[in-house]
Design a protein around this motif. Structure first.
Motif, PDB file in Angstrom:
ATOM      1  N   ILE A   4       2.675   7.241  -2.443  1.00  0.00           N
ATOM      2  CA  ILE A   4       1.656   7.489  -3.473  1.00  0.00           C
ATOM      3  C   ILE A   4       0.979   6.180  -3.880  1.00  0.00           C
ATOM      4  O   ILE A   4      -0.255   6.108  -4.019  1.00  0.00           O
ATOM      5  N   VAL A   5       1.781   5.129  -4.064  1.00  0.00           N
ATOM      6  CA  VAL A   5       1.214   3.825  -4.424  1.00  0.00           C
ATOM      7  C   VAL A   5       0.323   3.300  -3.303  1.00  0.00           C
ATOM      8  O   VAL A   5      -0.756   2.736  -3.550  1.00  0.00           O
ATOM      9  N   LEU A   6       0.751   3.502  -2.071  1.00  0.00           N
ATOM     10  CA  LEU A   6      -0.040   3.034  -0.932  1.00  0.00           C
ATOM     11  C   LEU A   6      -1.380   3.762  -0.852  1.00  0.00           C
ATOM     12  O   LEU A   6      -2.430   3.136  -0.611  1.00  0.00           O
ATOM     13  N   ILE A   7      -1.366   5.065  -1.073  1.00  0.00           N
ATOM     14  CA  ILE A   7      -2.619   5.832  -1.070  1.00  0.00           C
ATOM     15  C   ILE A   7      -3.523   5.387  -2.218  1.00  0.00           C
ATOM     16  O   ILE A   7      -4.752   5.265  -2.064  1.00  0.00           O
ATOM     17  N   PHE A   8      -2.917   5.127  -3.376  1.00  0.00           N
ATOM     18  CA  PHE A   8      -3.702   4.658  -4.521  1.00  0.00           C
ATOM     19  C   PHE A   8      -4.365   3.317  -4.229  1.00  0.00           C
ATOM     20  O   PHE A   8      -5.541   3.098  -4.571  1.00  0.00           O
ATOM     21  N   MET A   9      -3.630   2.404  -3.582  1.00  0.00           N
ATOM     22  CA  MET A   9      -4.205   1.100  -3.268  1.00  0.00           C
ATOM     23  C   MET A   9      -5.309   1.218  -2.219  1.00  0.00           C
ATOM     24  O   MET A   9      -6.296   0.472  -2.257  1.00  0.00           O
ATOM     25  N   ILE A  10      -5.158   2.154  -1.296  1.00  0.00           N
ATOM     26  CA  ILE A  10      -6.217   2.367  -0.302  1.00  0.00           C
ATOM     27  C   ILE A  10      -7.485   2.870  -0.978  1.00  0.00           C
ATOM     28  O   ILE A  10      -8.600   2.410  -0.681  1.00  0.00           O
TER      29      ILE A  10
END
Length: 204
Positions: free
Chosen positions: A95-101
């Motif tokens: 979820i954090v990775l998608i948010f940063m993308i």
């Protein structure tokens, strides 16, 4: 992770669980020291971080304890606490990775404005336009570093999850029951014949 290519599955699973526990214990110790140093003037962020790492440490301790118990008892269901913990961390890191993308894909302005409002609300310090411009550049660098950390953390969790699943499957493998007789067989005399069955006349 490279050593796990040569080690047995059980040893790799225990080493990774111990490594996670030690990392969380280190951050818990740091938060505890900070809590003690600011005990006369506590801030809510210090208390929240201490409680967070305390709960996280308990979860890691349970996962480490049960993965060691699974290796000793050869019981696959003892891997479940560790699996649940790693699966949760994998989902959170994704979820954090998608948010940063999405942050770098074009929503940086709205995210920065949201962070500025949160900062002004909780800390009660209004930000000037010059402060916001300076913070935008800093947030971009912090975001890039955080994106790399989130990606590495996600890859690590996927590897740990895969390794723990393989270890659990190895404990579930079927072990055939020995078919050899445990008691000696009685000697058979081929010359011995069973007596014929008695026949009774029909009295009807």
């Amino acid at each position: 992770m490279l050593l796990c290519c040569c080690w047995p599955l059980g040893k790799c699973a225990k080493v990774l669980a111990c490594f996670d526990f030690m990392i969380v214990a280190f951050f818990f110790y740091k938060s505890f020291i900070l809590l003690m140093e600011t005990s006369n003037d506590l801030h809510w962020t210090t208390i929240v971080s201490f409680l967070f790492f305390l709960g996280f440490l308990v979860c890691q301790a349970l996962g480490f304890f049960f993965i060691v118990l699974a290796a000793r008892k050869k019981c696959a269901r003892y891997c479940l606490p560790r699996l649940v913990l790693i699966a949760g961390l994998t989902v959170c890191s994704l979820i954090v990775l998608i948010f940063m993308i999405t942050y770098f894909a074009g929503s940086a302005q709205s995210v920065n404005n949201f962070l500025f409002r949160v900062y002004e609300y909780f800390f009660g310090v209004p930000l000037t336009d010059a402060d916001k411009v300076e913070l935008k550049h800093e947030l971009r660098y912090y975001g890039a570093a955080f994106f790399v950390l989130a990606a590495l953390f996600f890859i690590y969790n996927v590897f740990a999850l895969w390794l723990t699943i393989k270890f659990k499957q190895s404990l579930n493998e079927f072990e055939p029951v020995p078919t050899e007789p445990t008691a000696p067989q009685l000697a058979h005399n081929p010359a011995y014949a069973e007596p014929p069955l008695k026949s009774y006349p029909n009295m009807a």
